[in-house]
Design a protein around this motif. Structure first.
Motif, mmCIF file in Angstrom:
data_model
loop_
_atom_site.group_PDB
_atom_site.id
_atom_site.type_symbol
_atom_site.label_atom_id
_atom_site.label_comp_id
_atom_site.label_asym_id
_atom_site.label_seq_id
_atom_site.Cartn_x
_atom_site.Cartn_y
_atom_site.Cartn_z
ATOM 1 N N TYR A 140 4.660 -4.640 27.652
ATOM 2 C CA TYR A 140 5.432 -3.803 26.564
ATOM 3 C C TYR A 140 5.711 -2.602 27.321
ATOM 4 O O TYR A 140 4.873 -1.630 27.502
ATOM 5 C CB TYR A 140 4.613 -3.909 25.322
ATOM 6 N N GLN A 141 7.259 -2.276 27.439
ATOM 7 C CA GLN A 141 7.572 -0.760 27.939
ATOM 8 C C GLN A 141 7.392 0.135 27.041
ATOM 9 O O GLN A 141 7.958 0.329 25.833
ATOM 10 C CB GLN A 141 8.859 -0.865 28.355
ATOM 11 N N LEU A 142 6.528 1.232 27.239
ATOM 12 C CA LEU A 142 6.460 2.093 26.443
ATOM 13 C C LEU A 142 7.351 3.431 26.594
ATOM 14 O O LEU A 142 7.373 4.185 27.514
ATOM 15 C CB LEU A 142 5.186 2.853 26.519
ATOM 16 N N ASP A 143 8.677 3.381 25.706
ATOM 17 C CA ASP A 143 9.847 4.381 26.238
ATOM 18 C C ASP A 143 9.361 5.598 25.916
ATOM 19 O O ASP A 143 9.799 6.833 26.585
ATOM 20 C CB ASP A 143 10.831 3.825 25.247
ATOM 21 N N ALA A 144 8.605 6.103 24.886
ATOM 22 C CA ALA A 144 8.007 7.412 24.611
ATOM 23 C C ALA A 144 7.341 7.967 25.886
ATOM 24 O O ALA A 144 7.203 9.127 25.876
ATOM 25 C CB ALA A 144 7.311 7.356 23.285
ATOM 26 N N TYR A 145 6.469 7.014 26.613
ATOM 27 C CA TYR A 145 5.787 7.484 27.578
ATOM 28 C C TYR A 145 6.434 7.574 28.942
ATOM 29 O O TYR A 145 5.715 7.480 30.117
ATOM 30 C CB TYR A 145 4.546 6.923 27.382
ATOM 31 N N SER A 146 7.727 7.079 29.177
ATOM 32 C CA SER A 146 8.326 6.835 30.516
ATOM 33 C C SER A 146 9.437 7.887 30.785
ATOM 34 O O SER A 146 9.896 8.451 30.001
ATOM 35 C CB SER A 146 9.060 5.454 30.361
ATOM 36 N N TRP A 147 9.666 8.231 31.809
ATOM 37 C CA TRP A 147 10.764 9.185 32.347
ATOM 38 C C TRP A 147 11.610 8.113 32.772
ATOM 39 O O TRP A 147 11.567 7.715 34.133
ATOM 40 C CB TRP A 147 10.328 9.797 33.599
ATOM 41 N N MET A 148 12.638 7.824 32.199
ATOM 42 C CA MET A 148 13.736 6.600 32.652
ATOM 43 C C MET A 148 14.473 6.989 33.701
ATOM 44 O O MET A 148 14.687 6.475 34.613
ATOM 45 C CB MET A 148 14.385 6.136 31.389
ATOM 46 N N VAL A 149 15.298 8.235 33.426
ATOM 47 C CA VAL A 149 16.045 9.001 34.517
ATOM 48 C C VAL A 149 15.560 10.256 34.398
ATOM 49 O O VAL A 149 15.727 11.075 33.469
ATOM 50 C CB VAL A 149 17.357 8.673 34.125
ATOM 51 N N HIS A 150 15.293 10.854 35.680
ATOM 52 C CA HIS A 150 14.731 12.119 36.063
ATOM 53 C C HIS A 150 15.590 12.373 37.248
ATOM 54 O O HIS A 150 16.385 11.656 37.973
ATOM 55 C CB HIS A 150 13.258 12.314 36.057
ATOM 56 N N ASP A 151 15.496 13.838 37.561
ATOM 57 C CA ASP A 151 16.227 14.205 38.894
ATOM 58 C C ASP A 151 15.991 13.183 40.000
ATOM 59 O O ASP A 151 16.510 12.898 40.497
ATOM 60 C CB ASP A 151 15.898 15.519 38.940
ATOM 61 N N ASP A 152 14.479 13.137 40.196
ATOM 62 C CA ASP A 152 14.212 12.321 41.567
ATOM 63 C C ASP A 152 13.343 11.100 41.128
ATOM 64 O O ASP A 152 13.766 9.908 41.331
ATOM 65 C CB ASP A 152 13.519 13.327 42.380
ATOM 66 N N PRO A 153 12.232 11.148 40.199
ATOM 67 C CA PRO A 153 11.497 9.843 40.024
ATOM 68 C C PRO A 153 12.036 9.288 38.747
ATOM 69 O O PRO A 153 12.596 9.863 37.924
ATOM 70 C CB PRO A 153 10.148 10.687 39.673
ATOM 71 N N PHE A 154 11.564 7.871 38.853
ATOM 72 C CA PHE A 154 11.919 7.022 37.733
ATOM 73 C C PHE A 154 10.388 6.572 37.452
ATOM 74 O O PHE A 154 9.741 5.762 38.375
ATOM 75 C CB PHE A 154 12.488 5.680 37.863
ATOM 76 N N VAL A 155 9.922 6.536 36.201
ATOM 77 C CA VAL A 155 8.565 6.334 35.830
ATOM 78 C C VAL A 155 8.711 5.555 34.753
ATOM 79 O O VAL A 155 9.201 5.779 33.715
ATOM 80 C CB VAL A 155 7.637 7.444 35.413
ATOM 81 N N LYS A 156 7.897 4.227 34.542
ATOM 82 C CA LYS A 156 7.980 3.339 33.503
ATOM 83 C C LYS A 156 6.352 3.010 33.165
ATOM 84 O O LYS A 156 5.780 2.493 34.078
ATOM 85 C CB LYS A 156 8.829 2.057 33.864
ATOM 86 N N ASN A 157 6.151 3.080 32.057
ATOM 87 C CA ASN A 157 4.704 2.666 31.574
ATOM 88 C C ASN A 157 4.799 1.479 30.803
ATOM 89 O O ASN A 157 5.631 1.438 29.899
ATOM 90 C CB ASN A 157 4.079 3.903 30.810
ATOM 91 N N TYR A 158 4.018 0.841 30.919
ATOM 92 C CA TYR A 158 3.833 -0.546 30.147
ATOM 93 C C TYR A 158 2.512 -0.754 29.706
ATOM 94 O O TYR A 158 1.370 -0.388 30.371
ATOM 95 C CB TYR A 158 4.117 -1.751 31.239
ATOM 96 N N LEU A 159 2.275 -1.427 28.661
ATOM 97 C CA LEU A 159 1.056 -2.156 28.148
ATOM 98 C C LEU A 159 1.191 -3.458 28.314
ATOM 99 O O LEU A 159 2.079 -4.292 27.974
ATOM 100 C CB LEU A 159 0.831 -1.761 26.702
ATOM 101 N N VAL A 160 0.031 -4.074 29.175
ATOM 102 C CA VAL A 160 0.081 -5.421 29.734
ATOM 103 C C VAL A 160 -0.852 -5.941 28.659
ATOM 104 O O VAL A 160 -1.973 -5.718 28.748
ATOM 105 C CB VAL A 160 -0.391 -5.529 30.955
ATOM 106 N N LEU A 161 -0.464 -7.100 28.056
ATOM 107 C CA LEU A 161 -1.369 -7.734 27.144
ATOM 108 C C LEU A 161 -2.264 -8.641 27.769
ATOM 109 O O LEU A 161 -2.111 -9.080 28.830
ATOM 110 C CB LEU A 161 -0.508 -8.881 26.057
#
Length: 66
Positions: A29-50
């Protein structure tokens, strides 16, 4: 821990996110509130794995070679 950030889910928040993931019928489950989807340089996606126990997954990608 990643890029100076720490992921720590309190039990009630973890249960709520797990419930939302089961309603969406996904294992990660991707946690949109805790992810940087598009930033100047990094892309960070946080997930909760069941599963037992619940786990956190972090996907980090950069455009540059820094």
């Amino acid at each position: 821990m990643y890029i100076g950030n720490t992921i720590n889910y309190e039990p009630l928040a973890g249960e709520r996110l797990a419930y939302q993931a089961t309603k969406a019928s996904v294992d990660e489950y991707q946690l949109d509130a805790y992810s940087w989807m598009v930033h100047d340089d990094p892309f960070v996606k946080n997930y909760l794995v069941l599963g037992s126990p619940l786990k956190a997954k972090v996907a980090v990608k950069t455009r540059s070679s820094k």
